[in-house]
Design a protein around this motif. Structure first.
Motif, mmCIF file in Angstrom:
data_model
loop_
_atom_site.group_PDB
_atom_site.id
_atom_site.type_symbol
_atom_site.label_atom_id
_atom_site.label_comp_id
_atom_site.label_asym_id
_atom_site.label_seq_id
_atom_site.Cartn_x
_atom_site.Cartn_y
_atom_site.Cartn_z
ATOM 1 N N VAL A 145 60.509 14.414 -25.441
ATOM 2 C CA VAL A 145 60.763 15.366 -26.507
ATOM 3 C C VAL A 145 62.237 15.544 -27.040
ATOM 4 C CG1 VAL A 145 60.304 17.838 -27.224
ATOM 5 C CG2 VAL A 145 58.891 16.761 -25.534
ATOM 6 N N PHE A 146 62.256 15.557 -28.309
ATOM 7 C CA PHE A 146 63.804 15.658 -28.638
ATOM 8 C C PHE A 146 64.138 16.973 -29.342
ATOM 9 C CE2 PHE A 146 61.634 13.124 -31.635
ATOM 10 C CZ PHE A 146 61.840 13.580 -32.987
ATOM 11 N N LEU A 147 65.313 17.701 -28.998
ATOM 12 C CA LEU A 147 65.442 18.834 -29.340
ATOM 13 C C LEU A 147 66.908 18.942 -29.954
ATOM 14 C CD1 LEU A 147 64.530 20.427 -25.741
ATOM 15 C CD2 LEU A 147 63.140 20.566 -27.935
ATOM 16 N N LEU A 148 66.864 19.271 -31.285
ATOM 17 C CA LEU A 148 68.262 19.347 -32.149
ATOM 18 C C LEU A 148 68.356 20.735 -32.546
ATOM 19 C CD1 LEU A 148 67.953 16.109 -33.891
ATOM 20 C CD2 LEU A 148 69.066 16.451 -31.974
ATOM 21 N N GLU A 149 69.754 21.145 -32.583
ATOM 22 C CA GLU A 149 69.890 22.575 -33.074
ATOM 23 C C GLU A 149 70.580 22.406 -34.396
ATOM 24 O OE1 GLU A 149 73.030 24.248 -30.749
ATOM 25 O OE2 GLU A 149 72.143 23.506 -28.839
ATOM 26 N N PRO A 150 70.549 23.577 -35.152
ATOM 27 C CA PRO A 150 71.218 23.418 -36.609
ATOM 28 C C PRO A 150 72.469 23.074 -36.773
ATOM 29 C CG PRO A 150 69.769 25.506 -36.125
ATOM 30 C CD PRO A 150 69.921 25.020 -35.046
ATOM 31 N N ALA A 208 69.431 23.216 -24.213
ATOM 32 C CA ALA A 208 70.279 22.688 -22.906
ATOM 33 C C ALA A 208 70.508 21.215 -23.192
ATOM 34 C CB ALA A 208 69.565 23.151 -21.827
ATOM 35 N N ASN A 209 69.558 20.296 -23.499
ATOM 36 C CA ASN A 209 69.498 19.026 -23.574
ATOM 37 C C ASN A 209 68.959 18.617 -25.033
ATOM 38 O OD1 ASN A 209 70.412 18.489 -20.493
ATOM 39 N ND2 ASN A 209 68.591 19.509 -20.208
ATOM 40 N N THR A 210 69.352 17.348 -25.417
ATOM 41 C CA THR A 210 68.849 16.626 -26.513
ATOM 42 C C THR A 210 67.437 15.974 -26.444
ATOM 43 O OG1 THR A 210 71.119 16.378 -27.191
ATOM 44 C CG2 THR A 210 69.372 15.315 -28.454
ATOM 45 N N LEU A 211 67.248 15.384 -25.073
ATOM 46 C CA LEU A 211 66.220 14.881 -24.668
ATOM 47 C C LEU A 211 65.372 15.282 -23.716
ATOM 48 C CD1 LEU A 211 66.450 10.869 -25.125
ATOM 49 C CD2 LEU A 211 64.827 12.624 -26.485
ATOM 50 N N THR A 212 64.148 15.526 -23.303
ATOM 51 C CA THR A 212 63.683 16.061 -21.974
ATOM 52 C C THR A 212 62.156 15.240 -21.874
ATOM 53 O OG1 THR A 212 62.692 17.917 -20.939
ATOM 54 C CG2 THR A 212 62.289 17.830 -23.159
#
Length: 289
Positions: free
Chosen positions: A63-68, A114-118
């Motif tokens: 899963v990749f997680l990116l903020e505004p 907290a992290n970009t990839l999980t």
């Protein structure tokens, strides 16, 4: 778009959440940012991208997680390319939905990943279920249940952090320049004007801005306009009208930048996200013409 690349995009009318499933081979898109939170899962291949001054490789199940505001690009380092599905979550919607969990937000703060990839398997599953429910237009109760499942799992990866505007790590020159760009995004401004507003020369300005935000002022201004263009197009406004309102030379100029950043044309994006029936869309186009 190269023949082997494709994008399938939709928008949920109730929440405004965009759902995107895409496949890319080779270069996918240039560095850009969104004003949404991005939660995605790689289905196939290796999805390589640069973000937060690091290179990441997302493989199936990650899963990749990116903020505004997170600047990122995308490419396929292997011949078979990569396929992924992603949700674009509106910041106000996300904060509102999570208020029951995060009810004591500190002043001048925003939710942060907290992290970009999980490799959180449950989060990957919840993301896929939410994507499927929204993208396929399931019953409202099914969509809400799937989103609740995603939010419940997502809270394990979120925390509050200080807002960008008052981050002491960023030089004041860069912050002043960013504020100026946001206040004057629709105008044809030059580096000299931005430099004058910050009290330094153009060269010091560019160095400070790139060090703080990862791209030059002109590139940031284009991305700022594109983020606004997405919102306007999603409301059903015509690409030509959007281009004129945001200071692009013409519709073609907007289109070139839009495709480089998002992989599809403004007209196609509008069609997928405006939620206008075909007849209503044609009527609006006739009125504009």
């Amino acid at each position: 778009m190269p023949p082997h690349n494709w994008i399938d995009l939709a928008q949920d009318a109730d929440t405004g959440i965009e759902t995107l499933r895409a496949h890319f081979e080779g270069h996918a898109y240039d560095p850009h940012w969104h004003d949404s939170y991005l939660v995605g899962v790689t289905e196939q291949g290796v999805q390589q991208f640069n973000c937060r001054r690091a290179r990441h490789q997302s493989t199936p199940g990650k899963v990749f997680l990116l903020e505004p505001g997170d600047i990122h690009d995308g490419e396929a380092p292997t011949e078979d390319g990569f396929t992924y599905r992603m949700l674009y979550l509106d910041p106000q919607w996300l904060t509102r939905e999570l208020s029951a969990v995060f009810d004591n937000a500190p002043d001048n703060s925003q939710l942060s990943f907290a992290n970009t990839l999980t490799t959180d398997v449950r989060l990957a599953h919840a993301t896929s279920l939410a994507f499927q429910a929204l993208h396929q237009g399931e019953l409202k109760i099914v969509r809400q249940t799937a989103l609740d499942g995603l939010l419940e799992r997502l809270t394990r990866h979120l925390h509050w952090r200080a807002g960008y505007g008052d981050d002491p790590r960023l030089p004041s020159v860069a912050k002043k320049a960013r504020e100026y760009l946001h206040a004057n995004a629709q105008y044809d401004i030059g580096l000299d004007q931005v430099a004058a507003a910050t009290g330094v020369d153009r060269f010091r300005l560019t160095r400070a801005f790139k060090a703080a935000y990862g791209m030059a002022p002109h590139a940031y201004l284009v991305q700022l306009r594109l983020a606004t263009a997405r919102r306007m197009l999603a409301r059903g406004e015509q690409p030509a009208t959007v281009a004129m309102a945001l200071g692009f030379a013409d519709q073609s100029h907007l289109g070139r930048w839009f495709v480089r950043a998002y992989g599809l044309t403004p007209a196609l994006y509008r069609k997928r996200c405006s939620n206008l029936p075909d007849s209503q869309a044609r009527e609006r186009e006739d009125r504009v013409q």
